[in-house]
Design an enzyme around this catalytic site. Structure first.
Site, PDB file in Angstrom:
ATOM      1  N   CYS A   1      -7.627   8.098  -4.740  1.00 37.87           N
ATOM      2  CA  CYS A   1      -6.547   7.177  -5.076  1.00 37.87           C
ATOM      3  C   CYS A   1      -6.613   5.807  -4.417  1.00 37.87           C
ATOM      4  O   CYS A   1      -6.701   4.782  -5.096  1.00 37.87           O
ATOM      5  CB  CYS A   1      -5.207   7.835  -4.762  1.00 37.87           C
ATOM      6  SG  CYS A   1      -5.189   8.676  -3.155  1.00 37.87           S
TER       7      CYS A   1
ATOM      8  N   HIS B   1      -0.078   2.484  -2.093  1.00 42.86           N
ATOM      9  CA  HIS B   1      -1.204   3.194  -1.468  1.00 42.86           C
ATOM     10  C   HIS B   1      -2.305   2.293  -0.937  1.00 42.86           C
ATOM     11  O   HIS B   1      -3.461   2.719  -0.821  1.00 42.86           O
ATOM     12  CB  HIS B   1      -1.781   4.234  -2.437  1.00 42.86           C
ATOM     13  CG  HIS B   1      -1.853   5.602  -1.828  1.00 42.86           C
ATOM     14  ND1 HIS B   1      -2.820   6.519  -2.153  1.00 42.86           N
ATOM     15  CD2 HIS B   1      -1.088   6.191  -0.891  1.00 42.86           C
ATOM     16  CE1 HIS B   1      -2.628   7.629  -1.471  1.00 42.86           C
ATOM     17  NE2 HIS B   1      -1.584   7.446  -0.691  1.00 42.86           N
TER      18      HIS B   1
END
Length: 487
Positions: free
Chosen positions: A44, A107
Site C-alpha cells: 500500500c 498512508h
C-alpha cells in the site's frame, strides 16, 4: 478512485462470475479498460507514494534498507513519511488552480509534517493509517480520522466498525464527502482533483448495514458491492451536475488482492500469488478510464500502464509539465486514452530495495524470486495459497540474475511455464530485458529510505485537534529503533 487490496479478478468485466459490480462494469462498457495496468509496488504505502510522485519507491524513499527485498509501509510507529523534496501531483495541480481533496486513506506518513494538507491538498476526510484496531489508548492509541487539518474522532470510538458483523458506515461517509465536494466544485466552476482512496476491502473488512449479506462472495463481496454502489453515485453526480464531459475518471487499486486472507480477500484472476509479491497477482490491477465524449466507449487498451502514469498524464491534461530536475517514471498516456495507441516501455517490479523482475512487451524476467520465508509460511502466512510452482514460488530469496527466469505472460499469465534458457525464444528475448535493466540501473539514484526507523512515541497519541475532543493520550518516552519487516 483508488481501491485498497482489490484484485484484478474482482470485477465482473474482468471475469468475476457473480457479476456483482454493475456500476463498474457499466463504466468499463462506456470507457476503456486496461488489462495490463500495474501498481508500482505490491504494498500500500509505497504504491501510493509512487502514484502521487510519479516515481518508483526506490527513488522517492518509500522503501527500507534494513534487510534485503523487504516490503515496508507506514504503521503507527513509523518515523518517516513522504519527503518534502518530492513534488506531488496535487502540489502542481494546486499551482494550476485546482481544488484538491483526498477522501480515505493517506498512508504516506502520520506525523503532521507529512499530512495531505502539507502536500498540495486543500481538503481531507480520512485517516493517515489503515483502520486497524480497536486499541486501548494505553499501549496503542486508536487511529484518528481527520477532517482537514484536525482529527474528527478515532476509528472504533467515533467512527465505528463492528468487529463481529463487519458493520460500519465509513464507506457511506466517504461517498457523501465525494458528492458534497463535487457539488461545491461544480457550483464554483473551478477545476478539481478528487482522490477517492477508500479502504473497505482491506482487512478488517466492513460494509454498511444495507450491504451486509448481499453478496454471494461473503463479507469481502459485500464491501466490493458497496464500493461499486459508491462509484455509481459519483458517476451519476458528475452527469447530474453537467461536468462529466470535462472530467476524467480513473479507477484502479493500490496492489493486488491479499490472497493470504483467503475468503476474506479478493481475487487476482488468472495471475500468480497476490499482495506482497512481485508476481503478476501482486501488482496487476483492475483498471478503467472513463471520460464521456473524449474516450470512446467499449475500448480495450493493451498498453502496459502504471499508477505512476497518472502523474504525468494528469499534469499534461492540466497544462503542466513534470519537474525537470528529477527522473519521473510515469509516462504520458494522453494519446493512449484519446487514440488507443501503444507505447513500448519496460516495467520494473520492486520489492523493497531490490529489483525483482522486469517486463518488456509480453515477456517478463524474474531476477529474484521470493514469496515469504519458510518460517512465516509455517506460521500460516501464505502469499500464494494453492499455488506451488517449483523453483518459482520460492520460500528462500533466490538470486536468478545470472540466468533470469523468463515467462511469456501473454500466453502464460499465471507464470507457470518457464521458458528454458537453451531455447531460441529465450536467447532472442532475454538480452532485450536485461538491456532495459542495465539502462535503468545506470541512472538510478536511490532516495533516502523513509521506512527504516520506528518509535512508539510518534504513534497517534495526541494528533492535532485531540484536545477539543478530549482524546489526547500520554505518549511513552521516545525510543527510536530499526523497524522489523519480516516480509
Amino acid at each position: 478512485m483508488l481501491m485498497d487490496d482489490m484484485g484484478w479478478g474482482d470485477l465482473g468485466v474482468f471475469g468475476e462470475p457473480n457479476r456483482e459490480t454493475v456500476n463498474l462494469d457499466q463504466l468499463a462498457k462506456e470507457g476503456m479498460i486496461f488489462p495490463s495496468f500495474y501498481s508500482a509496488n505490491p504494498l500500500c504505502s509505497p504504491s501510493r507514494a509512487a502514484l502521487l510522485s510519479g516515481r518508483l519507491p526506490i527513488r522517492n524513499g518509500f522503501y527500507t534498507s534494513n534487510d534485503h527485498a523487504r516490503n515496508a509501509y507506514t504503521p503507527q510507529e513509523i518515523m518517516g513519511g513522504i519527503p518534502d523534496y518530492e513534488i506531488l501531483l496535487p502540489e502542481i495541480l494546486k499551482e494550476a488552480g485546482y481544488r484538491n481533496k483526498i477522501i480515505g486513506k493517506w498512508h504516506l506518513g502520520q506525523q503532521r509534517q507529512y499530512h495531505p494538507l502539507k502536500h498540495g491538498f486543500h481538503e481531507w476526510f480520512g485517516s493517515p493509517n489503515c483502520h486497524f484496531g480497536p486499541y486501548d489508548n494505553k499501549v496503542t492509541p486508536n487511529i484518528p480520522v481527520y477532517k482537514d487539518a484536525e482529527m474528527a474522532g478515532r476509528f472504533f470510538q467515533d467512527f465505528l466498525i463492528d468487529t463481529q458483523s463487519g458493520e460500519s458506515n465509513l464507506t457511506q461517509l466517504y461517498i457523501q464527502e465525494a458528492l458534497t465536494f463535487l457539488e461545491a466544485q461544480a457550483s464554483s466552476g473551478a477545476p478539481f482533483f478528487l482522490y477517492w482512496a477508500v479502504d473497505a476491502t482491506h482487512e478488517p473488512l466492513y460494509a454498511s448495514k444495507p450491504f451486509l449479506g448481499r453478496s454471494r462472495r461473503g463479507m469481502y463481496g459485500d464491501a466490493v458491492m458497496e464500493l461499486d454502489y459508491g462509484v455509481g453515485k459519483i458517476i451519476n453526480k458528475l452527469l447530474e451536475l453537467g461536468v462529466a464531459e470535462n472530467t476524467l475518471v480513473f479507477f484502479s487499486s493500490d496492489n493486488g488482492a491479499a490472497t493470504y486472507a483467503k475468503t476474506q480477500g479478493g481475487s487476482n484472476g488468472p495471475f500468480l500469488c497476490g499482495k506482497e509479491t512481485t508476481f503478476e497477482g501482486g501488482m496487476r490491477e483492475p483498471t478503467i478510464a472513463w471520460w464521456p465524449s473524449v474516450i470512446k466507449p467499449g475500448q480495450v487498451s493493451h498498453q502496459i500502464g502504471s499508477l505512476m502514469d497518472l502523474y504525468t498524464t494528469l499534469l499534461k491534461l492540466a497544462g503542466r509539465q513534470p519537474p525537470a530536475d528529477r527522473v519521473v517514471d510515469g509516462i504520458d498516456l494522453t494519446e493512449v486514452l484519446l487514440k488507443n495507441t501503444e507505447v513500448e516501455r519496460p516495467l520494473f517490479y520492486y520489492r523493497g530495495n531490490e529489483l525483482m523482475a522486469v517486463r518488456l512487451g509480453d515477456y517478463k524476467a524474474h531476477l529474484w524470486t521470493w514469496t515469504n520465508s519458510l518460517q512465516e509460511f509455517n506460521k500460516g502466512i501464505d502469499f500464494c495459497p494453492g499455488e506451488n510452482i517449483e523453483n518459482v514460488t520460492t520460500h528462500a530469496q533466490v538470486n536468478n540474475t545470472m540466468q533470469p527466469l523468463l515467462f511469456h505472460i501473454g500466453r502464460d499469465p499465471g507464470e507457470k511455464y518457464v521458458i528454458r534458457p537453451n531455447t531460441m525464444e529465450y536467447k532472442q528475448n532475454i538480452g532485450l530485458l536485461m538491456a532495459a535493466v542495465q539502462e535503468h540501473r545506470k541512472h538510478l539514484v536511490p532516495g533516502i529510505p523513509q521506512l527504516n526507523m520506528c518509535d512508539r512515541a510518534v504513534m497517534n497519541w495526541s494528533p492535532p485537534g485531540c484536545e477539543k475532543l478530549g482524546q489526547c493520550y500520554q505518549a511513552p518516552s521516545t525510543n527510536p529503533q530499526k523497524c522489523s519487516w519480516p516480509h
